[in-house]
Design a protein around this motif. Structure first.
Motif, PDB file in Angstrom:
ATOM      1  N   VAL A   1       0.832  -1.204   0.000  1.00  0.00           N
ATOM      2  CA  VAL A   1       0.000   0.000   0.000  1.00  0.00           C
ATOM      3  C   VAL A   1       0.867   1.254   0.000  1.00  0.00           C
ATOM      4  N   TYR A   2       1.893   1.262   0.837  1.00  0.00           N
ATOM      5  CA  TYR A   2       2.809   2.402   0.876  1.00  0.00           C
ATOM      6  C   TYR A   2       3.431   2.658  -0.494  1.00  0.00           C
ATOM      7  N   ASN A   3       3.965   1.629  -1.103  1.00  0.00           N
ATOM      8  CA  ASN A   3       4.630   1.795  -2.394  1.00  0.00           C
ATOM      9  C   ASN A   3       3.655   2.177  -3.501  1.00  0.00           C
ATOM     10  N   ASP A   4       2.443   1.631  -3.482  1.00  0.00           N
ATOM     11  CA  ASP A   4       1.442   2.000  -4.486  1.00  0.00           C
ATOM     12  C   ASP A   4       1.046   3.470  -4.336  1.00  0.00           C
ATOM     13  N   MET A   5       0.949   3.944  -3.105  1.00  0.00           N
ATOM     14  CA  MET A   5       0.606   5.348  -2.884  1.00  0.00           C
ATOM     15  C   MET A   5       1.720   6.267  -3.377  1.00  0.00           C
ATOM     16  N   PHE A   6       2.970   5.896  -3.102  1.00  0.00           N
ATOM     17  CA  PHE A   6       4.095   6.689  -3.603  1.00  0.00           C
ATOM     18  C   PHE A   6       4.106   6.720  -5.125  1.00  0.00           C
ATOM     19  N   ASP A   7       3.909   5.558  -5.750  1.00  0.00           N
ATOM     20  CA  ASP A   7       3.909   5.488  -7.212  1.00  0.00           C
ATOM     21  C   ASP A   7       2.789   6.330  -7.801  1.00  0.00           C
ATOM     22  N   HIS A   8       1.610   6.277  -7.192  1.00  0.00           N
ATOM     23  CA  HIS A   8       0.477   7.036  -7.690  1.00  0.00           C
ATOM     24  C   HIS A   8       0.731   8.544  -7.593  1.00  0.00           C
ATOM     25  N   MET A   9       1.238   8.976  -6.466  1.00  0.00           N
ATOM     26  CA  MET A   9       1.522  10.401  -6.281  1.00  0.00           C
ATOM     27  C   MET A   9       2.611  10.884  -7.232  1.00  0.00           C
ATOM     28  N   ASP A  10       3.637  10.074  -7.431  1.00  0.00           N
ATOM     29  CA  ASP A  10       4.700  10.446  -8.371  1.00  0.00           C
ATOM     30  C   ASP A  10       4.145  10.581  -9.780  1.00  0.00           C
ATOM     31  N   GLY A  11       3.238   9.679 -10.160  1.00  0.00           N
ATOM     32  CA  GLY A  11       2.634   9.758 -11.481  1.00  0.00           C
ATOM     33  C   GLY A  11       1.780  11.009 -11.655  1.00  0.00           C
ATOM     34  N   VAL A  12       1.005  11.358 -10.622  1.00  0.00           N
ATOM     35  CA  VAL A  12       0.173  12.564 -10.684  1.00  0.00           C
ATOM     36  C   VAL A  12       1.037  13.812 -10.794  1.00  0.00           C
ATOM     37  N   MET A  13       2.116  13.878 -10.030  1.00  0.00           N
ATOM     38  CA  MET A  13       2.987  15.060 -10.070  1.00  0.00           C
ATOM     39  C   MET A  13       3.694  15.189 -11.412  1.00  0.00           C
ATOM     40  N   ARG A  14       4.078  14.067 -12.011  1.00  0.00           N
ATOM     41  CA  ARG A  14       4.693  14.131 -13.344  1.00  0.00           C
ATOM     42  C   ARG A  14       3.699  14.624 -14.381  1.00  0.00           C
ATOM     43  N   ALA A  15       2.447  14.158 -14.255  1.00  0.00           N
ATOM     44  CA  ALA A  15       1.427  14.568 -15.223  1.00  0.00           C
ATOM     45  C   ALA A  15       1.054  16.036 -15.090  1.00  0.00           C
ATOM     46  N   LEU A  16       1.151  16.594 -13.885  1.00  0.00           N
ATOM     47  CA  LEU A  16       0.732  17.972 -13.645  1.00  0.00           C
ATOM     48  C   LEU A  16       1.908  18.949 -13.553  1.00  0.00           C
ATOM     49  N   ALA A  17       3.116  18.472 -13.737  1.00  0.00           N
ATOM     50  CA  ALA A  17       4.301  19.318 -13.521  1.00  0.00           C
ATOM     51  C   ALA A  17       4.332  20.545 -14.419  1.00  0.00           C
ATOM     52  N   LYS A  18       3.901  20.400 -15.663  1.00  0.00           N
ATOM     53  CA  LYS A  18       3.985  21.508 -16.624  1.00  0.00           C
ATOM     54  C   LYS A  18       2.638  22.160 -16.903  1.00  0.00           C
ATOM     55  N   LYS A  19       1.621  21.807 -16.139  1.00  0.00           N
ATOM     56  CA  LYS A  19       0.303  22.388 -16.335  1.00  0.00           C
ATOM     57  C   LYS A  19       0.257  23.792 -15.741  1.00  0.00           C
ATOM     58  N   LYS A  20      -0.443  24.689 -16.427  1.00  0.00           N
ATOM     59  CA  LYS A  20      -0.530  26.087 -15.993  1.00  0.00           C
ATOM     60  C   LYS A  20      -1.918  26.483 -15.516  1.00  0.00           C
ATOM     61  N   THR A  21      -2.876  25.582 -15.668  1.00  0.00           N
ATOM     62  CA  THR A  21      -4.215  25.876 -15.179  1.00  0.00           C
ATOM     63  C   THR A  21      -4.168  25.989 -13.653  1.00  0.00           C
TER      64      THR A  21
END
Length: 271
Positions: free
Chosen positions: A15-35
């Motif tokens: 669960v810990y590792n899945d949560m870290f992976d999910h958060m890392d994926g969300v931050m990568r997807a939103l890193a360059k968003k300007k909205t």
């Protein structure tokens, strides 16, 4: 996890590792968003990850071995998750620096120190010699001599002469049990994961209508691994000696009432 009727401690590391992976994926997807709302979401996820990292750092030093043992004692997983992590990092699972090797050796060391050591032979001091003045010989009908000291009639002054000094309770049989326990642990680690259907754990048919609302949770069905360990003990299988370790580890609850109460309070306030 707190609503489960089965053991959940073995899922904590995943669960810990899945949560870290999910958060890392969300931050990568939103890193360059300007909205604006996406920037706010990225910032919130970043703070959440920092909070989770803080919790994880506090858990690992104190209960790391507990979580590793619980994960390994899950017959459905064993070392499979660790091999998956090594593969993701392009590390050979057989390498001594890999998760698989390090966690496997740590588990074997834990079993050896906490369970095998208590069965091994411990040097035993000889019984204290009883002073001759306490043994008053008396003639018997056969002409031999017999002590008048009655070992079954002990006074407080006499007990010290019969109590051995640091006598270990180990026997050759107990020492052999320690060897069998460590052998069972190695055999368990080197065998493939167990399929749930092989020990009678079958996912309920989700196509049927369930009149019981509790049966809706069958969508998130997970096998009861304690049933597998109970079968090993009852059938005296090759892993039977390891069942005591599983019983000790899986009796620990991985969640706290305080956290549950906080979520309930938040629901009442926010609505």
């Amino acid at each position: 996890m707190s609503k489960r009727h089965t053991v959940t401690l073995n899922h904590v590391m995943t669960v810990y590792n899945d949560m870290f992976d999910h958060m890392d994926g969300v931050m990568r997807a939103l890193a360059k968003k300007k909205t604006p709302w996406k920037e706010d979401l990225c910032f919130a996820v970043k703070l959440a990850r920092q909070k989770l990292s803080k919790y994880y750092a506090e858990v690992t030093p104190t209960t790391g071995m507990l979580l590793i043992s619980a994960h390994i004692l899950d017959p459905l997983r064993k070392l499979r998750s660790f091999r998956k992590w090594d593969k993701g990092m392009d590390i050979n699972p057989e390498d001594e620096t890999s998760y698989t090797t390090q966690y496997q050796e740590a588990f074997l060391k834990y079993v050896e120190n906490e369970y095998c050591a208590q069965h091994r032979h411990v040097p035993v001091n000889k019984l204290e010699m009883v002073p001759s003045c306490n043994l008053v010989p008396s003639a018997t009908a056969s002409g031999s001599y017999q002590s008048s000291f009655d070992p079954y009639d002990l006074s407080s002054d006499d007990e010290e002469y019969l109590m051995p000094n640091n006598v270990a309770e180990t026997t050759p049989g107990r020492s052999d049990r320690a060897t069998r326990l460590l052998t069972a642990a190695r055999l368990y680690l080197n065998s493939p994961p167990e399929a749930p259907k092989n020990w009678g754990q079958i996912n309920p048919n989700l196509n049927d209508y369930h009149s019981d609302p509790m049966e809706i949770s069958s969508t998130f069905w997970i096998p009861d691994i304690t049933d597998w360990w109970r079968q090993q003990e009852e059938t005296h299988s090759k892993y039977a000696d390891l069942s005591n370790v599983g019983r000790d580890i899986f009796s620990i609850i991985p969640h706290g009432v305080g956290v549950e109460a906080s979520f309930s309070l938040g629901r009442d306030v926010i609505g």
